[in-house]
Design a protein around this motif. Structure first.
Motif, PDB file in Angstrom:
ATOM      1  N   MET A   1       0.796  -1.219   0.000  1.00 34.29           N
ATOM      2  CA  MET A   1       0.000   0.000   0.000  1.00 34.29           C
ATOM      3  C   MET A   1       0.835   1.278   0.000  1.00 34.29           C
ATOM      4  O   MET A   1       0.270   2.366   0.018  1.00 34.29           O
ATOM      5  CB  MET A   1      -0.920   0.000   1.233  1.00 34.29           C
ATOM      6  CG  MET A   1      -1.763  -1.255   1.369  1.00 34.29           C
ATOM      7  SD  MET A   1      -2.860  -1.534  -0.018  1.00 34.29           S
ATOM      8  CE  MET A   1      -4.234  -0.538   0.473  1.00 34.29           C
TER       9      MET A   1
ATOM     10  N   PHE B   1      -0.096   3.751  -2.515  1.00 29.77           N
ATOM     11  CA  PHE B   1      -1.532   4.004  -2.512  1.00 29.77           C
ATOM     12  C   PHE B   1      -1.953   4.942  -1.382  1.00 29.77           C
ATOM     13  O   PHE B   1      -3.092   5.367  -1.314  1.00 29.77           O
ATOM     14  CB  PHE B   1      -2.260   2.658  -2.390  1.00 29.77           C
ATOM     15  CG  PHE B   1      -3.748   2.721  -2.533  1.00 29.77           C
ATOM     16  CD1 PHE B   1      -4.340   3.133  -3.714  1.00 29.77           C
ATOM     17  CD2 PHE B   1      -4.565   2.343  -1.482  1.00 29.77           C
ATOM     18  CE1 PHE B   1      -5.722   3.175  -3.845  1.00 29.77           C
ATOM     19  CE2 PHE B   1      -5.942   2.368  -1.599  1.00 29.77           C
ATOM     20  CZ  PHE B   1      -6.529   2.785  -2.790  1.00 29.77           C
TER      21      PHE B   1
ATOM     22  N   GLU C   1      -3.750   8.056  -2.375  1.00 26.80           N
ATOM     23  CA  GLU C   1      -4.989   7.806  -3.128  1.00 26.80           C
ATOM     24  C   GLU C   1      -6.096   7.185  -2.284  1.00 26.80           C
ATOM     25  O   GLU C   1      -7.253   7.195  -2.685  1.00 26.80           O
ATOM     26  CB  GLU C   1      -4.715   6.837  -4.285  1.00 26.80           C
ATOM     27  CG  GLU C   1      -3.793   7.352  -5.341  1.00 26.80           C
ATOM     28  CD  GLU C   1      -3.546   6.279  -6.388  1.00 26.80           C
ATOM     29  OE1 GLU C   1      -4.525   5.779  -6.974  1.00 26.80           O
ATOM     30  OE2 GLU C   1      -2.374   5.934  -6.589  1.00 26.80           O
ATOM     31  N   HIS C   2      -5.756   6.614  -1.143  1.00 29.40           N
ATOM     32  CA  HIS C   2      -6.728   5.874  -0.343  1.00 29.40           C
ATOM     33  C   HIS C   2      -7.916   6.762   0.029  1.00 29.40           C
ATOM     34  O   HIS C   2      -7.733   7.849   0.578  1.00 29.40           O
ATOM     35  CB  HIS C   2      -6.056   5.331   0.925  1.00 29.40           C
ATOM     36  CG  HIS C   2      -6.935   4.445   1.716  1.00 29.40           C
ATOM     37  ND1 HIS C   2      -7.611   4.884   2.829  1.00 29.40           N
ATOM     38  CD2 HIS C   2      -7.272   3.146   1.557  1.00 29.40           C
ATOM     39  CE1 HIS C   2      -8.319   3.885   3.325  1.00 29.40           C
ATOM     40  NE2 HIS C   2      -8.130   2.819   2.570  1.00 29.40           N
TER      41      HIS C   2
ATOM     42  N   LEU D   1      -4.317   3.920   6.696  1.00 26.75           N
ATOM     43  CA  LEU D   1      -3.387   2.926   6.135  1.00 26.75           C
ATOM     44  C   LEU D   1      -2.143   2.801   6.998  1.00 26.75           C
ATOM     45  O   LEU D   1      -1.647   1.699   7.229  1.00 26.75           O
ATOM     46  CB  LEU D   1      -2.986   3.295   4.707  1.00 26.75           C
ATOM     47  CG  LEU D   1      -3.965   2.937   3.618  1.00 26.75           C
ATOM     48  CD1 LEU D   1      -3.398   3.329   2.259  1.00 26.75           C
ATOM     49  CD2 LEU D   1      -4.313   1.469   3.625  1.00 26.75           C
TER      50      LEU D   1
ATOM     51  N   PHE E   1     -10.866  -2.994   6.134  1.00 28.51           N
ATOM     52  CA  PHE E   1     -10.781  -2.604   4.730  1.00 28.51           C
ATOM     53  C   PHE E   1     -12.116  -2.784   4.024  1.00 28.51           C
ATOM     54  O   PHE E   1     -12.745  -3.824   4.100  1.00 28.51           O
ATOM     55  CB  PHE E   1      -9.696  -3.414   4.016  1.00 28.51           C
ATOM     56  CG  PHE E   1      -9.037  -2.650   2.918  1.00 28.51           C
ATOM     57  CD1 PHE E   1      -9.483  -2.767   1.616  1.00 28.51           C
ATOM     58  CD2 PHE E   1      -7.992  -1.803   3.191  1.00 28.51           C
ATOM     59  CE1 PHE E   1      -8.894  -2.052   0.595  1.00 28.51           C
ATOM     60  CE2 PHE E   1      -7.387  -1.089   2.181  1.00 28.51           C
ATOM     61  CZ  PHE E   1      -7.839  -1.211   0.880  1.00 28.51           C
TER      62      PHE E   1
ATOM     63  N   VAL F   1     -13.424  -1.013  -2.317  1.00 33.57           N
ATOM     64  CA  VAL F   1     -12.138  -0.422  -2.686  1.00 33.57           C
ATOM     65  C   VAL F   1     -11.182  -1.529  -3.107  1.00 33.57           C
ATOM     66  O   VAL F   1     -10.467  -1.412  -4.102  1.00 33.57           O
ATOM     67  CB  VAL F   1     -11.544   0.401  -1.513  1.00 33.57           C
ATOM     68  CG1 VAL F   1     -10.136   0.872  -1.827  1.00 33.57           C
ATOM     69  CG2 VAL F   1     -12.442   1.577  -1.182  1.00 33.57           C
TER      70      VAL F   1
ATOM     71  N   TYR G   1      -9.012  -1.925  -6.732  1.00 35.68           N
ATOM     72  CA  TYR G   1      -7.557  -1.761  -6.749  1.00 35.68           C
ATOM     73  C   TYR G   1      -6.757  -3.052  -6.599  1.00 35.68           C
ATOM     74  O   TYR G   1      -5.539  -3.042  -6.703  1.00 35.68           O
ATOM     75  CB  TYR G   1      -7.121  -0.779  -5.655  1.00 35.68           C
ATOM     76  CG  TYR G   1      -7.640   0.612  -5.888  1.00 35.68           C
ATOM     77  CD1 TYR G   1      -7.037   1.443  -6.821  1.00 35.68           C
ATOM     78  CD2 TYR G   1      -8.729   1.099  -5.185  1.00 35.68           C
ATOM     79  CE1 TYR G   1      -7.509   2.726  -7.048  1.00 35.68           C
ATOM     80  CE2 TYR G   1      -9.218   2.383  -5.402  1.00 35.68           C
ATOM     81  CZ  TYR G   1      -8.601   3.186  -6.336  1.00 35.68           C
ATOM     82  OH  TYR G   1      -9.067   4.450  -6.561  1.00 35.68           O
TER      83      TYR G   1
END
Length: 80
Positions: A31, A34, A37-38, A45, A57, A61, A65
């Motif tokens: 991650m 990411f 972008e999360h 994260l 989680f 999503v 991804y």
């Protein structure tokens, strides 16, 4: 065949600098790239980095991804 990781391998990658790995339903996800972008923000994260985040989680999503983020699976423990 996907790469196999131990829980300890994942625990060692618990920050974006080390490669932020998390476990979701025995899959291992990287991650680090990411974080920005999360949809839930970077803070969440970073909090679950190196841990099993299956409960936290959001599956929608993950579906979007997963092909980009999944790097392997957790090894099954030896059964006696």
């Amino acid at each position: 065949m996907s790469k196999q990781f131990t829980v300890k391998d994942v625990q060692e990658h618990n920050t974006p600098d080390k490669g932020l790995y998390i476990i979701i339903d025995n899959g291992v996800y990287e991650m680090g790239g990411f974080v920005d972008e999360h949809p839930g923000g970077a803070k969440i994260l970073k909090r679950v980095g190196g841990k099993d985040a299956s409960k936290q989680f959001w599956k929608a999503v993950l579906k979007k991804y997963q092909p980009r983020l999944k790097i392997g699976e957790i090894k099954e423990s030896a059964k006696l």
